[in-house]
Enzyme design. Structure first.
Site, PDB file in Angstrom:
ATOM      1  N   MET A 138       7.369  -8.464  29.387  1.00  0.00           N
ATOM      2  CA  MET A 138       6.229  -8.482  28.473  1.00  0.00           C
ATOM      3  C   MET A 138       5.859  -9.928  28.128  1.00  0.00           C
ATOM      4  SD  MET A 138       6.437  -5.070  26.231  1.00  0.00           S
ATOM      5  CE  MET A 138       7.591  -5.603  24.987  1.00  0.00           C
ATOM      6  N   LEU A 154       8.358 -15.732  28.003  1.00  0.00           N
ATOM      7  CA  LEU A 154       9.572 -15.748  28.828  1.00  0.00           C
ATOM      8  C   LEU A 154      10.600 -16.770  28.342  1.00  0.00           C
ATOM      9  CD1 LEU A 154       7.781 -15.479  32.286  1.00  0.00           C
ATOM     10  CD2 LEU A 154       8.702 -13.636  30.873  1.00  0.00           C
ATOM     11  N   HIS A 155      11.863 -16.459  28.591  1.00  0.00           N
ATOM     12  CA  HIS A 155      12.971 -17.338  28.202  1.00  0.00           C
ATOM     13  C   HIS A 155      14.051 -17.265  29.295  1.00  0.00           C
ATOM     14  CE1 HIS A 155      14.815 -13.550  27.117  1.00  0.00           C
ATOM     15  NE2 HIS A 155      13.837 -13.292  26.272  1.00  0.00           N
ATOM     16  N   HIS A 198      14.957 -13.859  30.927  1.00  0.00           N
ATOM     17  CA  HIS A 198      14.066 -13.440  32.021  1.00  0.00           C
ATOM     18  C   HIS A 198      14.360 -14.256  33.281  1.00  0.00           C
ATOM     19  CE1 HIS A 198      11.482 -12.542  28.351  1.00  0.00           C
ATOM     20  NE2 HIS A 198      11.521 -11.367  28.944  1.00  0.00           N
ATOM     21  N   GLN A 253       4.409   1.724  24.650  1.00  0.00           N
ATOM     22  CA  GLN A 253       5.812   1.729  24.211  1.00  0.00           C
ATOM     23  C   GLN A 253       5.981   1.189  22.783  1.00  0.00           C
ATOM     24  OE1 GLN A 253       7.045  -1.035  27.452  1.00  0.00           O
ATOM     25  NE2 GLN A 253       8.379  -1.927  25.906  1.00  0.00           N
ATOM     26  N   GLY A 307      17.552  -6.205  32.168  1.00  0.00           N
ATOM     27  CA  GLY A 307      18.612  -6.851  31.396  1.00  0.00           C
ATOM     28  C   GLY A 307      19.497  -5.855  30.660  1.00  0.00           C
ATOM     29  N   VAL A 341      21.852 -12.905  28.486  1.00  0.00           N
ATOM     30  CA  VAL A 341      21.951 -14.359  28.297  1.00  0.00           C
ATOM     31  C   VAL A 341      21.857 -14.648  26.797  1.00  0.00           C
ATOM     32  CG1 VAL A 341      20.897 -16.592  28.817  1.00  0.00           C
ATOM     33  CG2 VAL A 341      20.899 -14.773  30.542  1.00  0.00           C
ATOM     34  N   LEU A 361      19.121 -14.012  23.720  1.00  0.00           N
ATOM     35  CA  LEU A 361      17.751 -14.527  23.806  1.00  0.00           C
ATOM     36  C   LEU A 361      16.794 -13.343  23.797  1.00  0.00           C
ATOM     37  CD1 LEU A 361      18.020 -17.353  26.490  1.00  0.00           C
ATOM     38  CD2 LEU A 361      18.426 -17.459  24.033  1.00  0.00           C
ATOM     39  N   ARG A 411      11.307 -11.924  20.704  1.00  0.00           N
ATOM     40  CA  ARG A 411      11.095 -11.734  19.262  1.00  0.00           C
ATOM     41  C   ARG A 411      11.800 -12.795  18.418  1.00  0.00           C
ATOM     42  NH1 ARG A 411       8.984  -6.509  18.318  1.00  0.00           N
ATOM     43  NH2 ARG A 411       9.288  -5.143  20.088  1.00  0.00           N
TER      44      ARG A 411
HETATM   45  P1  AMP Z   1      10.949  -7.927  27.745  1.00  0.00           P
HETATM   46  O1  AMP Z   1       9.997  -8.991  28.197  1.00  0.00           O
HETATM   47  O2  AMP Z   1      11.572  -8.204  26.420  1.00  0.00           O
HETATM   48  O3  AMP Z   1      10.361  -6.542  27.878  1.00  0.00           O
HETATM   49  O4  AMP Z   1      12.163  -7.983  28.760  1.00  0.00           O
HETATM   50  C1  AMP Z   1      11.969  -7.929  30.152  1.00  0.00           C
HETATM   51  C2  AMP Z   1      13.316  -7.799  30.800  1.00  0.00           C
HETATM   52  O5  AMP Z   1      14.138  -8.922  30.448  1.00  0.00           O
HETATM   53  C3  AMP Z   1      14.091  -6.545  30.325  1.00  0.00           C
HETATM   54  O6  AMP Z   1      14.735  -5.950  31.445  1.00  0.00           O
HETATM   55  C4  AMP Z   1      15.079  -7.117  29.337  1.00  0.00           C
HETATM   56  O7  AMP Z   1      16.256  -6.355  29.212  1.00  0.00           O
HETATM   57  C5  AMP Z   1      15.384  -8.473  29.964  1.00  0.00           C
HETATM   58  N1  AMP Z   1      15.923  -9.390  28.958  1.00  0.00           N
HETATM   59  C6  AMP Z   1      15.388  -9.697  27.749  1.00  0.00           C
HETATM   60  N2  AMP Z   1      16.199 -10.550  27.077  1.00  0.00           N
HETATM   61  C7  AMP Z   1      17.278 -10.776  27.870  1.00  0.00           C
HETATM   62  C8  AMP Z   1      18.469 -11.561  27.740  1.00  0.00           C
HETATM   63  N3  AMP Z   1      18.729 -12.270  26.650  1.00  0.00           N
HETATM   64  N4  AMP Z   1      19.355 -11.553  28.754  1.00  0.00           N
HETATM   65  C9  AMP Z   1      19.113 -10.828  29.882  1.00  0.00           C
HETATM   66  N5  AMP Z   1      18.008 -10.064  30.064  1.00  0.00           N
HETATM   67  C10 AMP Z   1      17.096 -10.033  29.079  1.00  0.00           C
END
Ligand code: AMP
Length: 270
Positions: free
Chosen positions: A26, A29-30, A33, A57, A143, A171, A179, A182
């Site tokens: 979404m 990014l960090h 990701h 969602q 993740g 991570v 990470l 939010r």
């Molecule tokens: P999001 O952009 O938050 O929807 O996350 C996209 C993908 O990145 C999802 O599969 C999350 O589980 C994964 N993700 C988010 N934060 C982390 C993290 N700290 N470590 C590993 N994967 C992550």
């Protein structure tokens, strides 16, 4: 990196790709990701990242509106990671196809986040199915940070498609906070609290390992955390990672938590 906004351009760009790794995100990014992207680059010939803040969602419209968005910064990071394709669709491109029915969770799946965020995972599974239909990836990388999401998505996708869903380790920051996009919504005081809470939960996991039969431990620690940090905890539960049930006997397990720091909801697992 090829930036793609139209589904027709996407089809053209990937039609000959047989071994695509797909990382759905979404945005904002960090390094979490980035680790998914690096796993995909290692395992697959080409990597496609999507950035799509999926409206279906979000069970709270204000949360959807305030979700952090940073497309230009994201593009820079993705270029530096040498991602092959970035797909940034509009809502109508993804939701125009009427073929996708909503998959409802069954009763036993309505636990943890599914219990508190009504319709959330139905929205996640729906968008995952739509992306998988369009992209037909060999692998999807997700993740462990969102373990329940990974668990439900893997079951759903691997039942319906040839695609395999691969889990990647969480991570964390130096202070053990996972990470998360939010985290940018937290003030410094809340961020420090999140670090202390992580340390307490790591300790709790070790205690449970030693006293697997002590059912009162988790309730006690939950009450202590609420008092010490003055936080609202939505859930704090220990479940095995095989079927997410509470039976821990001879099974790997995790501690799952969802809590609020001021009005920001964080989830994690240890
Ligand atoms: P999001 O952009 O938050 O929807 O996350 C996209 C993908 O990145 C999802 O599969 C999350 O589980 C994964 N993700 C988010 N934060 C982390 C993290 N700290 N470590 C590993 N994967 C992550």
């Amino acid at each position: 990196m090829k930036l793609i906004r139209q589904i027709t351009d996407l089809n053209k760009a990937i039609s000959s790709q047989r071994e695509l790794g797909f990382v759905p995100t979404m945005g904002s990014l960090h390094k979490g990701h980035a680790s998914l992207i690096n796993s995909s680059k290692q395992k697959c010939k080409k990597t496609l990242v999507s950035i799509f803040v999926n409206p279906t969602q979000f069970n709270d419209n204000n949360d959807f509106k305030t979700y952090p968005r940073n497309l230009n910064k994201d593009i820079k990071l993705l270029k530096s990671l040498k991602v092959d394709f970035l797909y940034v669709p509009t809502v109508s491109q993804i939701y125009n196809n009427k073929k996708h029915k909503i998959t409802r969770l069954n009763k036993s799946e309505k636990i943890l986040c599914a219990k508190f965020r009504k319709g959330h995972f139905e929205g996640v599974l729906n968008v995952m199915g739509r992306f998988t239909d369009i992209i037909k990836p060999k692998n999807i990388f997700m993740g462990e940070k969102d373990y329940q999401q990974f668990f439900l998505a893997r079951n759903f996708i691997e039942r319906k498609y040839k695609t395999k869903v691969i889990a990647c380790k969480t991570v964390r920051d130096v202070n053990k906070v996972a990470l998360s996009s939010r985290n940018s919504l937290l003030d410094l005081e809340s961020f420090k609290k999140a670090g202390k809470i992580s340390l307490e939960l790591i300790k709790l996991k070790n205690l449970i390992k030693k006293n697997i039969k002590d059912k009162k431990l988790i309730k006690k620690i939950k009450d202590d955390l609420i008092k010490k940090f003055k936080i609202k905890i939505e859930y704090l539960e220990c479940r095995n990672t095989i079927d997410l049930k509470t039976n821990l006997k001879n099974k790997p397990f995790k501690i799952f938590v969802a809590y609020y720091l001021k009005n920001v909801r964080l989830i994690d697992n240890f």
